[in-house]
Design a protein around this motif. Structure first.
Motif, PDB file in Angstrom:
ATOM      1  N   SER A 118       7.020  -4.526  -3.700  1.00 16.60           N
ATOM      2  CA  SER A 118       7.402  -4.434  -2.298  1.00 16.60           C
ATOM      3  C   SER A 118       8.752  -5.135  -2.138  1.00 16.60           C
ATOM      4  O   SER A 118       8.846  -6.358  -2.303  1.00 16.60           O
ATOM      5  N   ILE A 145       8.488   0.079  -3.084  1.00 12.06           N
ATOM      6  CA  ILE A 145       8.511   0.484  -1.669  1.00 12.06           C
ATOM      7  C   ILE A 145       9.618  -0.310  -0.998  1.00 12.06           C
ATOM      8  O   ILE A 145       9.664  -1.547  -1.114  1.00 12.06           O
ATOM      9  N   ASP A 205       3.367  -1.354   4.097  1.00 12.09           N
ATOM     10  CA  ASP A 205       3.531  -0.003   3.528  1.00 12.09           C
ATOM     11  C   ASP A 205       3.207   0.009   2.033  1.00 12.09           C
ATOM     12  O   ASP A 205       2.627   0.964   1.513  1.00 12.09           O
ATOM     13  N   ALA A 206       3.601  -1.057   1.350  1.00 10.44           N
ATOM     14  CA  ALA A 206       3.359  -1.123  -0.105  1.00 10.44           C
ATOM     15  C   ALA A 206       1.855  -1.170  -0.382  1.00 10.44           C
ATOM     16  O   ALA A 206       1.363  -0.518  -1.319  1.00 10.44           O
ATOM     17  N   TYR A 245       0.516   2.264   0.224  1.00 12.71           N
ATOM     18  CA  TYR A 245       0.905   3.130  -0.907  1.00 12.71           C
ATOM     19  C   TYR A 245      -0.037   2.903  -2.090  1.00 12.71           C
ATOM     20  O   TYR A 245      -0.509   3.845  -2.734  1.00 12.71           O
ATOM     21  N   HIS A 271      -2.543   5.589  -3.830  1.00 17.04           N
ATOM     22  CA  HIS A 271      -2.268   6.037  -5.201  1.00 17.04           C
ATOM     23  C   HIS A 271      -3.087   5.301  -6.267  1.00 17.04           C
ATOM     24  O   HIS A 271      -2.760   5.358  -7.450  1.00 17.04           O
TER      25      HIS A 271
END
Ligand SMILES: Nc1nc2c(ncn2[C@@H]2O[C@H](COP(=O)(O)OP(=O)(O)OP(=O)(O)O)[C@@H](O)[C@H]2O)c(=O)[nH]1
Ligand SMILES: [Mg+2]
Length: 369
Positions: free
Chosen positions: A206, A231, A245-246, A249, A253
């Motif tokens: 991140s 990210i 957000d990281a 993500y 994933h």
């Protein structure tokens, strides 16, 4: 690494060993020296034989006298081979000789005192073998160093920590890195991503330093070299939302670990500290790691304590140990903060990350010879 401390400490032990060997040699010589005749001692002998009588009596060879032979032999044997306790003066002398190198090598006053106290107790309780003084002193110094270093635990292997968390279904494992400017946070994150990858653990970086010029590109460069995703956002963006957000993500994933960077900051900068607190609230890291540089000297412990007033620090990584000619900081920080030391940064390559254990430091400072 630890060079200054190692040289100074082993020199102090050697000097004291030589002194003690000499002292013991002197005691042996005193024991061998024949007892002066009573006349020389100023005592009037009783029944002194006259000159005539003297010439009649055959001369007695001292060496042939079985009583003298046995007693001298036993005495000598005792002195040479039996172990002895050091006297209080000798212990004081040794501790004084060892205190200076510690203080000169950035070991804090408190850690030095704790070390000397442990060593004093051990010296007082241990019989030293005169044939092995150096070895025995080295052993006691090692044990005392170990006592002081153990105050901050036995180190934590981050890969084990991540595996344990993953095992209990806590994916992704989030680790936040913070610390003063330029200490090596971003480089250390890359080293850890590399390490995790080698152990089969996937991670995402991140790029939450949106403050320093070129920080985002630096993180991207590392990520591409190590081969992990990153990210990022724009400079000036909210670091907490990038971390958020990281994490999202990683969840999307199936990535197992999120390594969150942050801009370097001084512990006295209230705005930056509250920005950090927001990151913690939003990203909810499993581990908060302080990255400090070994070359910061004694102020390092103060930095950790100040940061610790606002955030709960779980572990410390001490970087640039390779550039630290003194090396005492590892001892100071372990002792002063009680927070576990996790790793040492020992260079700029991705491999230059050494796991902390008290044994590693003891071996580096006072090798078992
Ligand atoms: N010799 C040595 N250099 C290191 C070590 N760790 C990091 N560095 C170097 O220290 C410099 C700063 O490293 P960064 O990773 O950018 O430090 P940072 O804490 O992220 O810096 P800011 O983000 O500006 O606060 C770089 O030149 C690194 O290569 C280490 O263990 N030994
Ligand atoms: Mg950085």
């Amino acid at each position: 690494m630890f060079d200054g401390l190692r040289k100074k400490l082993s020199e102090a032990v050697k000097v004291f060993t030589k002194k003690e060997e000499k002292a013991i040699e002197q005691r042996q010589e005193e024991a061998i020296a024949p007892v002066p005749p009573k006349e020389e001692q100023g005592i009037e002998p009783k029944n002194v034989p006259g000159p005539q009588q003297q010439s009649i009596e055959p001369k007695k060879d001292l060496k042939e006298d079985p009583i003298i032979k046995v007693s001298l032999k036993t005495k000598l044997k005792g002195i040479i081979s039996s172990s002895v306790y050091l006297g209080e003066d000798e212990i004081d002398n040794f501790l004084e000789n060892i205190k200076v190198p510690l203080l000169e090598s950035d070991v804090s006053y408190e850690a030095t005192e704790a070390f000397l106290e442990s060593l004093r107790t051990k010296l007082g309780q241990t019989k030293i073998d005169p044939k092995n003084i150096n070895r025995e002193l080295v052993d006691l110094v090692r044990k005392s160093l170990f006592d002081v270093l153990s105050k901050s635990g036995n180190g934590v292997n981050i890969t084990d920590f991540v595996k344990a968390r993953l095992g209990s279904g806590d994916a992704p494992v989030k680790i936040l890195f913070l610390g003063p400017n330029g200490t090596g946070k971003t480089t250390t994150i890359a080293k850890l991503a590399h390490k995790l990858k080698r152990e089969g653990i996937s991670s995402v970086l991140s790029a939450s330093d949106t403050f320093r010029a070129a920080a985002i590109e630096q993180t991207e460069r590392h990520a591409s070299k190590v081969g992990v995703p990153v990210i990022k956002s724009k400079y000036g963006a909210d670091p907490a939302s990038i971390a958020f957000d990281a994490v999202a993500y990683a969840k999307a994933h199936n990535i197992q670990a999120v390594l969150i960077d942050s801009a370097g900051r001084q512990e006295t900068n209230k705005n930056l500290i509250s920005e950090m607190q927001k990151m913690v609230r939003v990203a909810k890291p499993d581990l908060i790691i302080f990255v400090g540089e070994s070359i910061a000297g004694n102020q390092l412990s103060e930095q950790v304590k100040e940061f610790g007033k606002f955030l709960k620090i779980d572990g410390i990584i001490l970087t640039k140990l390779d550039a630290d000619v003194k090396g005492g900081n590892a001892i100071s920080i372990a002792y002063a903060t009680g927070i576990p030391l996790l790793y040492f940064g020992t260079g700029e390559s991705y491999e230059a990350l050494v796991r902390y254990t008290p044994e590693f430091v003891v071996d580096a400072i006072m090798p078992n010879n």
